[in-house]
Design an enzyme around this catalytic site. Structure first.
Site, PDB file in Angstrom:
ATOM      1  N   TRP A  98       0.837  -1.208   0.000  1.00 50.64           N
ATOM      2  CA  TRP A  98       0.000   0.000   0.000  1.00 50.64           C
ATOM      3  C   TRP A  98       0.869   1.254   0.000  1.00 50.64           C
ATOM      4  O   TRP A  98       0.572   2.228  -0.688  1.00 50.64           O
ATOM      5  CB  TRP A  98      -0.950  -0.006   1.198  1.00 50.64           C
ATOM      6  CG  TRP A  98      -1.921  -1.153   1.137  1.00 50.64           C
ATOM      7  CD1 TRP A  98      -2.067  -2.159   2.032  1.00 50.64           C
ATOM      8  CD2 TRP A  98      -2.906  -1.408   0.106  1.00 50.64           C
ATOM      9  NE1 TRP A  98      -3.061  -3.032   1.636  1.00 50.64           N
ATOM     10  CE2 TRP A  98      -3.587  -2.597   0.464  1.00 50.64           C
ATOM     11  CE3 TRP A  98      -3.269  -0.753  -1.065  1.00 50.64           C
ATOM     12  CZ2 TRP A  98      -4.611  -3.133  -0.322  1.00 50.64           C
ATOM     13  CZ3 TRP A  98      -4.292  -1.288  -1.848  1.00 50.64           C
ATOM     14  CH2 TRP A  98      -4.945  -2.468  -1.474  1.00 50.64           C
ATOM     15  N   ASP A 165      -1.484   6.872   6.259  1.00 49.11           N
ATOM     16  CA  ASP A 165      -2.523   5.931   5.859  1.00 49.11           C
ATOM     17  C   ASP A 165      -2.730   5.005   7.054  1.00 49.11           C
ATOM     18  O   ASP A 165      -1.851   4.218   7.401  1.00 49.11           O
ATOM     19  CB  ASP A 165      -2.050   5.142   4.626  1.00 49.11           C
ATOM     20  CG  ASP A 165      -3.036   4.048   4.202  1.00 49.11           C
ATOM     21  OD1 ASP A 165      -4.073   3.873   4.874  1.00 49.11           O
ATOM     22  OD2 ASP A 165      -2.754   3.364   3.194  1.00 49.11           O
ATOM     23  N   LYS A 189     -11.756  -1.741   6.994  1.00 45.59           N
ATOM     24  CA  LYS A 189     -10.957  -2.622   7.851  1.00 45.59           C
ATOM     25  C   LYS A 189     -11.434  -2.521   9.305  1.00 45.59           C
ATOM     26  O   LYS A 189     -11.863  -3.503   9.884  1.00 45.59           O
ATOM     27  CB  LYS A 189      -9.476  -2.260   7.785  1.00 45.59           C
ATOM     28  CG  LYS A 189      -8.597  -2.830   6.669  1.00 45.59           C
ATOM     29  CD  LYS A 189      -9.053  -2.839   5.305  1.00 45.59           C
ATOM     30  CE  LYS A 189      -8.123  -3.380   4.257  1.00 45.59           C
ATOM     31  NZ  LYS A 189      -7.484  -2.378   3.434  1.00 45.59           N
TER      32      LYS A 189
HETATM   33  C1  LIG Z   1      -6.900  -1.874   2.273  1.00 43.52           C
HETATM   34  C2  LIG Z   1      -5.879  -0.822   2.339  1.00 43.52           C
HETATM   35  C3  LIG Z   1      -5.809   0.201   1.378  1.00 43.52           C
HETATM   36  C4  LIG Z   1      -6.720   0.248   0.174  1.00 43.52           C
HETATM   37  O1  LIG Z   1      -7.956   0.716   0.558  1.00 43.52           O
HETATM   38  P1  LIG Z   1      -9.130   0.960  -0.506  1.00 43.52           P
HETATM   39  O2  LIG Z   1     -10.158   1.626   0.357  1.00 43.52           O
HETATM   40  O3  LIG Z   1      -9.543  -0.364  -1.037  1.00 43.52           O
HETATM   41  O4  LIG Z   1      -8.623   1.858  -1.562  1.00 43.52           O
HETATM   42  C5  LIG Z   1      -4.851   1.170   1.534  1.00 43.52           C
HETATM   43  N1  LIG Z   1      -4.007   1.157   2.571  1.00 43.52           N
HETATM   44  C6  LIG Z   1      -4.041   0.195   3.504  1.00 43.52           C
HETATM   45  C7  LIG Z   1      -3.065   0.229   4.648  1.00 43.52           C
HETATM   46  C8  LIG Z   1      -4.986  -0.821   3.432  1.00 43.52           C
HETATM   47  O5  LIG Z   1      -5.023  -1.786   4.361  1.00 43.52           O
END
Ligand SMILES: *Cc1c(COP(=O)(O)O)cnc(C)c1O
Length: 353
Positions: A98, A165, A189
């Site tokens: 990511w 993030d 998540k």
């Molecule tokens: C799942 C995830 C993403 C991607 O998220 P989307 O909402 O599907 O774009 C980005 N960063 C991390 C750390 C993730 O776990």
């Protein structure tokens, strides 16, 4: 009973799902479904207002911050952060898939300095002791690496704006959120269903935006209109609000973190003590949210997954780039579920060890 270890979209508290089901049938006793009322009506206004306030309050963020509810997932934030704030150069920490996708998008907007990377060991650890250029527009980190099972346990001290993030560890532990200029998380998540992305932003940072940006890609639009410039994702915001309320009722982040620590310790102890199983992530960087492990003999992988499934433990297959297994232990997962998995691992070890 199912024990849901899926990485995302992922487990939510049972009461949150029940309340969401109720709101779909009959929202606030209005005789109408949440899905068929105006996003500008009083009933929904109270929902987004509670979500906004609770999102800030749980992290101890005051009036200098705003909580935004956006769409496009964390993946859209990969581009929106540099679109708004990368004027010359930005620094990124490369801790996994990511993080890599985030810095790839930043390259559309300016120079990207990757200050450190753990790619050389398939991202099994968090790099430390790197330098962040003091003239960078911001420094971007991924606090929890969902795929590899590593997590940043000591937030970096930097003189430039810090961006994170936090998609897979948002509201999972106490952090000093005031250290960040911007935090974002795809909800699916640890916060809610897919379809909404939470952004916590230090409002004064908007003064550094130098580009002309189309309305829907500018954070300013969402700040100025409290996420109601256009129709927001009403249902995901409702569920996120219920989940934020649930976190508060648990005793806030202190209580949630304690629970998450207990669950992770229980599972890591089994991984360390049972000779058949091995942890993937460097011990000091182990994640409390996504616990990655392998069997010494991968020929047994299928048999283990089958036995876990028979005991109700689902969602354990590891990501294809790591192999083995991944147990996601988000806020809503009960300790009993982790114990159920540990019991399967112990039995399996007796049989095959
Ligand atoms: C799942 C995830 C993403 C991607 O998220 P989307 O909402 O599907 O774009 C980005 N960063 C991390 C750390 C993730 O776990």
């Amino acid at each position: 009973m199912k024990h849901n270890f899926t990485a995302g979209p992922a487990i939510l508290p049972k009461s949150v799902i029940e309340n969401a089901a109720q709101a779909i049938q009959n929202f606030n006793g209005s005789g109408l479904s949440l899905l068929e009322v105006s996003h500008r009506g009083d009933d929904f206004d109270a929902v987004i207002e509670e979500a906004r306030k609770t999102a800030l309050e749980l992290y101890g963020l005051g009036d200098e911050y705003e909580a935004l509810f956006m769409t496009g997932g964390a993946s859209t934030q990969f581009a929106l952060v540099p679109y708004n704030f990368l004027n010359t150069k930005a620094a990124y920490l490369d801790t996994g898939t990511w993080a890599n996708k985030a810095l790839k998008e930043a390259k559309f907007f300016g120079q990207v300095d990757v200050v450190a990377s753990s790619k050389d060991s398939n991202y099994s650890y968090i790099p430390k002791g790197y330098n962040v250029p003091t003239d960078a527009d911001y420094f971007h980190i991924t606090t929890n690496n969902t795929i590899f099972g590593t997590q940043i346990h000591h937030m970096p001290e930097v003189s430039v704006p810090l961006v994170a993030d936090m998609s897979s560890d948002i509201y999972s532990r106490e952090i000093d959120a005031n250290k960040f200029h911007l935090i974002y998380a795809g909800a699916q998540k640890n916060l809610g269903p897919s379809g909404v992305t939470l952004v916590l932003i230090r409002k004064s940072w908007l003064e550094q935006v130098k580009r002309a940006i189309p309305t829907m890609f500018a954070y300013k639009t969402f700040v100025d209109n409290l996420s109601l410039y256009n129709t927001p994702p009403v249902f995901p915001i409702y569920v996120a609000m219920e989940n934020l309320r649930w976190i508060k009722e648990q005793g806030g982040l202190k209580a949630v973190e304690k629970h998450n620590q207990e669950k992770a310790q229980l599972l890591y102890k089994a991984i360390d003590e049972l000779p058949l199983f091995n942890g993937v992530a460097a011990t000091e960087d182990r994640s409390l949210m996504n616990i990655t492990f392998t069997l010494s003999n991968p020929d047994l992988d299928k048999a283990f997954l089958a036995e876990a499934e028979a005991a109700g433990c689902v969602g354990l297959a590891g990501h294809r780039s790591v192999g083995g297994f991944r147990a996601s232990t988000y806020n809503a997962l009960a300790k009993e579920s982790v114990q159920a998995l540990v019991d399967v691992m112990t039995e399996f070890s007796k049989k095959h060890g």
